[in-house]
Design an enzyme around this catalytic site. Structure first.
Site, PDB file in Angstrom:
ATOM      1  N   TYR A  70       1.955  -5.162 -10.727  1.00  0.00           N
ATOM      2  CA  TYR A  70       1.992  -3.809 -10.155  1.00  0.00           C
ATOM      3  C   TYR A  70       2.451  -2.781 -11.192  1.00  0.00           C
ATOM      4  O   TYR A  70       2.003  -1.626 -11.150  1.00  0.00           O
ATOM      5  CB  TYR A  70       2.834  -3.765  -8.866  1.00  0.00           C
ATOM      6  CG  TYR A  70       2.016  -4.262  -7.692  1.00  0.00           C
ATOM      7  CD1 TYR A  70       1.159  -3.404  -7.012  1.00  0.00           C
ATOM      8  CD2 TYR A  70       2.040  -5.598  -7.305  1.00  0.00           C
ATOM      9  CE1 TYR A  70       0.359  -3.857  -5.976  1.00  0.00           C
ATOM     10  CE2 TYR A  70       1.251  -6.068  -6.263  1.00  0.00           C
ATOM     11  CZ  TYR A  70       0.412  -5.191  -5.604  1.00  0.00           C
ATOM     12  OH  TYR A  70      -0.387  -5.640  -4.587  1.00  0.00           O
ATOM     13  N   ARG A  73      -0.693  -1.929 -12.975  1.00  0.00           N
ATOM     14  CA  ARG A  73      -1.578  -1.072 -12.179  1.00  0.00           C
ATOM     15  C   ARG A  73      -1.018   0.345 -12.074  1.00  0.00           C
ATOM     16  O   ARG A  73      -1.760   1.320 -12.037  1.00  0.00           O
ATOM     17  CB  ARG A  73      -1.801  -1.690 -10.810  1.00  0.00           C
ATOM     18  CG  ARG A  73      -2.704  -2.918 -10.943  1.00  0.00           C
ATOM     19  CD  ARG A  73      -3.007  -3.563  -9.638  1.00  0.00           C
ATOM     20  NE  ARG A  73      -3.698  -2.698  -8.713  1.00  0.00           N
ATOM     21  CZ  ARG A  73      -3.668  -2.868  -7.394  1.00  0.00           C
ATOM     22  NH1 ARG A  73      -2.970  -3.845  -6.870  1.00  0.00           N
ATOM     23  NH2 ARG A  73      -4.325  -2.057  -6.607  1.00  0.00           N
ATOM     24  N   GLN A 114      -7.420   3.246   1.974  1.00  0.00           N
ATOM     25  CA  GLN A 114      -6.881   1.904   1.736  1.00  0.00           C
ATOM     26  C   GLN A 114      -6.321   1.831   0.316  1.00  0.00           C
ATOM     27  O   GLN A 114      -5.743   0.824  -0.072  1.00  0.00           O
ATOM     28  CB  GLN A 114      -7.996   0.864   1.894  1.00  0.00           C
ATOM     29  CG  GLN A 114      -8.596   0.848   3.291  1.00  0.00           C
ATOM     30  CD  GLN A 114      -9.869   0.009   3.326  1.00  0.00           C
ATOM     31  OE1 GLN A 114      -9.823  -1.215   3.482  1.00  0.00           O
ATOM     32  NE2 GLN A 114     -11.013   0.636   3.160  1.00  0.00           N
ATOM     33  N   ASN A 115      -6.512   2.893  -0.456  1.00  0.00           N
ATOM     34  CA  ASN A 115      -6.089   2.870  -1.857  1.00  0.00           C
ATOM     35  C   ASN A 115      -4.608   3.199  -1.982  1.00  0.00           C
ATOM     36  O   ASN A 115      -4.061   3.959  -1.188  1.00  0.00           O
ATOM     37  CB  ASN A 115      -6.913   3.874  -2.675  1.00  0.00           C
ATOM     38  CG  ASN A 115      -8.398   3.571  -2.613  1.00  0.00           C
ATOM     39  OD1 ASN A 115      -8.772   2.461  -2.219  1.00  0.00           O
ATOM     40  ND2 ASN A 115      -9.227   4.514  -2.961  1.00  0.00           N
ATOM     41  N   HIS A 132      -2.583   1.091   3.256  1.00  0.00           N
ATOM     42  CA  HIS A 132      -2.094  -0.109   2.561  1.00  0.00           C
ATOM     43  C   HIS A 132      -0.908   0.181   1.652  1.00  0.00           C
ATOM     44  O   HIS A 132      -0.608  -0.612   0.766  1.00  0.00           O
ATOM     45  CB  HIS A 132      -3.241  -0.779   1.793  1.00  0.00           C
ATOM     46  CG  HIS A 132      -4.292  -1.364   2.708  1.00  0.00           C
ATOM     47  ND1 HIS A 132      -5.532  -1.749   2.286  1.00  0.00           N
ATOM     48  CD2 HIS A 132      -4.248  -1.642   4.036  1.00  0.00           C
ATOM     49  CE1 HIS A 132      -6.224  -2.226   3.322  1.00  0.00           C
ATOM     50  NE2 HIS A 132      -5.471  -2.161   4.394  1.00  0.00           N
ATOM     51  N   CYS A 140      12.781  -2.922   0.244  1.00  0.00           N
ATOM     52  CA  CYS A 140      13.655  -4.089   0.137  1.00  0.00           C
ATOM     53  C   CYS A 140      13.091  -5.237   0.972  1.00  0.00           C
ATOM     54  O   CYS A 140      12.750  -5.050   2.136  1.00  0.00           O
ATOM     55  CB  CYS A 140      15.065  -3.724   0.603  1.00  0.00           C
ATOM     56  SG  CYS A 140      16.170  -5.145   0.557  1.00  0.00           S
ATOM     57  N   CYS A 143      16.335  -5.830   3.702  1.00  0.00           N
ATOM     58  CA  CYS A 143      16.720  -4.854   4.739  1.00  0.00           C
ATOM     59  C   CYS A 143      15.615  -3.842   5.033  1.00  0.00           C
ATOM     60  O   CYS A 143      15.734  -3.064   5.983  1.00  0.00           O
ATOM     61  CB  CYS A 143      18.020  -4.137   4.354  1.00  0.00           C
ATOM     62  SG  CYS A 143      17.818  -2.918   3.045  1.00  0.00           S
ATOM     63  N   ASN A 226     -21.948   4.361  -0.294  1.00  0.00           N
ATOM     64  CA  ASN A 226     -21.591   3.151  -1.037  1.00  0.00           C
ATOM     65  C   ASN A 226     -22.722   2.835  -2.012  1.00  0.00           C
ATOM     66  O   ASN A 226     -23.834   3.315  -1.851  1.00  0.00           O
ATOM     67  CB  ASN A 226     -21.375   1.971  -0.062  1.00  0.00           C
ATOM     68  CG  ASN A 226     -20.530   0.858  -0.666  1.00  0.00           C
ATOM     69  OD1 ASN A 226     -20.870   0.290  -1.705  1.00  0.00           O
ATOM     70  ND2 ASN A 226     -19.421   0.543  -0.028  1.00  0.00           N
TER      71      ASN A 226
END
Ligand code: BJW
Ligand code: ZN
Length: 257
Positions: A70, A73, A114-115, A132, A140, A143, A226
């Site tokens: 991550y 990214r 969704q990005n 998302h 966390c 918690c 698309n």
């Protein structure tokens, strides 16, 4: 055969006349900003299996790997710019704010994405629901407290200031529920919309993929943009095949060429 230019004109008219459009975007809209889509490399994503980097089990097995993934990214998203498709959607929202039946603090257009790259917000869209989650937050794993924004390079391994639990990226992995407020907002907007535009998603990941179908079942026209056919094509009123960055500026412009 229907002329594709005619289809685009008809779809454009629907969008120009819409009072409460809903838009759903996926990784394809950011492809032209240089951000890789998920399924263009056969389930292997930057050389990682989706199960290793996009499930809670994968994170528990190897949180370092997941945080490094991550971080990489986040670095690539931080230097990416919104493209003409993101900007066309932001202009469309502004136009509806000017002419639409909006109340003071709630625009009529809802952009469901969704990005997690934040490019819609960078382009100026205001009513974005990040189904998302976001690359720019952590949560966390003990918690649940959220930390936003996170630094570009999250130190490995990060821990929670409240309880010292392990922080995880604030994204939704496979098998996890979406944030209830966000999915409720998405469902509510879907049930109230008069046109539904779907851009750059393979439309296979639930529950997001079910949203356009839910609109279509009420008789609402669904417009799809698309590169290729998806499960949406079967019930879409209009399917426009090509790059989002080329189609959306024309589709959403007030004065078409
Ligand atoms: C262009 C273009 C250009 C390219 N112009 N177009 C069997 C049946 C039904 C459901 C399930 C099932 N088995 C498992 C499930 C559930 C699962 C699911 O749907 N799986 C399917 C794969 C079958 N769903 C979930 O697990 C969800 N949660 C859930 O169901 O919870 C239930 C629950 C309830 C209560 C308690 C507990 C649980 C969660 C899903 C989370 C998805 N997460 C990810 C990672 C997010 C974080 C991150 O990014 O790191 O989200 S996975 C990945 O897929 C990411 C994306 O948002 C998502 C969708 O992908 P997207 O955007 O469509 O990208 P691609 O690559 O697939 O498609 C790109 C498209 O663009 C292509 O069509 C190209 O043609 C096009 N394109 N260039 C226009 N220039
Ligand atoms: Zn904590």
């Amino acid at each position: 055969m229907r002329d594709p230019r005619d289809l685009e004109r008809q779809a454009r008219r629907l969008l120009m006349e819409a009072r409460s459009p809903v838009i759903l975007t996926g990784a394809g809209i950011s492809a032209e900003s240089g951000i890789r889509t998920f399924r263009d490399s056969g389930g292997l994503w930057e050389q990682h299996a989706i199960d290793d980097v996009a499930t809670l089990q994968g994170f528990r097995r190897d949180p370092e790997l997941v945080w490094r993934f991550y971080n990489a990214r986040r670095r690539s998203a931080s230097t990416a710019s919104p493209n003409t498709a993101h900007r066309a959607l932001a202009h469309y929202e502004q136009r509806l704010r000017r002419y639409g039946p909006s109340s003071a603090d709630h625009g009529p257009l809802i952009l469901l994405t969704q990005n997690i790259d934040g490019l819609h917000q960078k382009a100026g869209s205001r009513h974005v629901v990040e189904l998302h989650g976001t690359l720019w937050g952590a949560r966390c794993s003990e918690c649940g407290i959220r930390t936003t924004p996170v630094p570009l390079e999250v130190p490995i391994l990060p821990s929670c200031e409240e309880c010292d639990g392990l922080l995880r990226p604030d994204v939704v992995w496979f098998g996890e529920p979406l944030d209830p407020e966000r999915i409720d907002r998405a469902l509510e907007a879907t049930d109230a919309c008069d046109v539904f535009l779907v851009v750059g998603t393979s439309a296979i990941v639930q529950p997001a993929a079910g949203l356009p179908y839910q609109a279509a079942r009420r008789g609402v026209p669904v417009i799809e943009v698309n590169l290729e056919e998806t499960p949406v094509t079967r019930y879409a009123a209009y399917s426009l095949f090509g790059k989002a960055g080329e189609i959306l500026p024309e589709l959403l412009s007030e004065q078409p060429s």
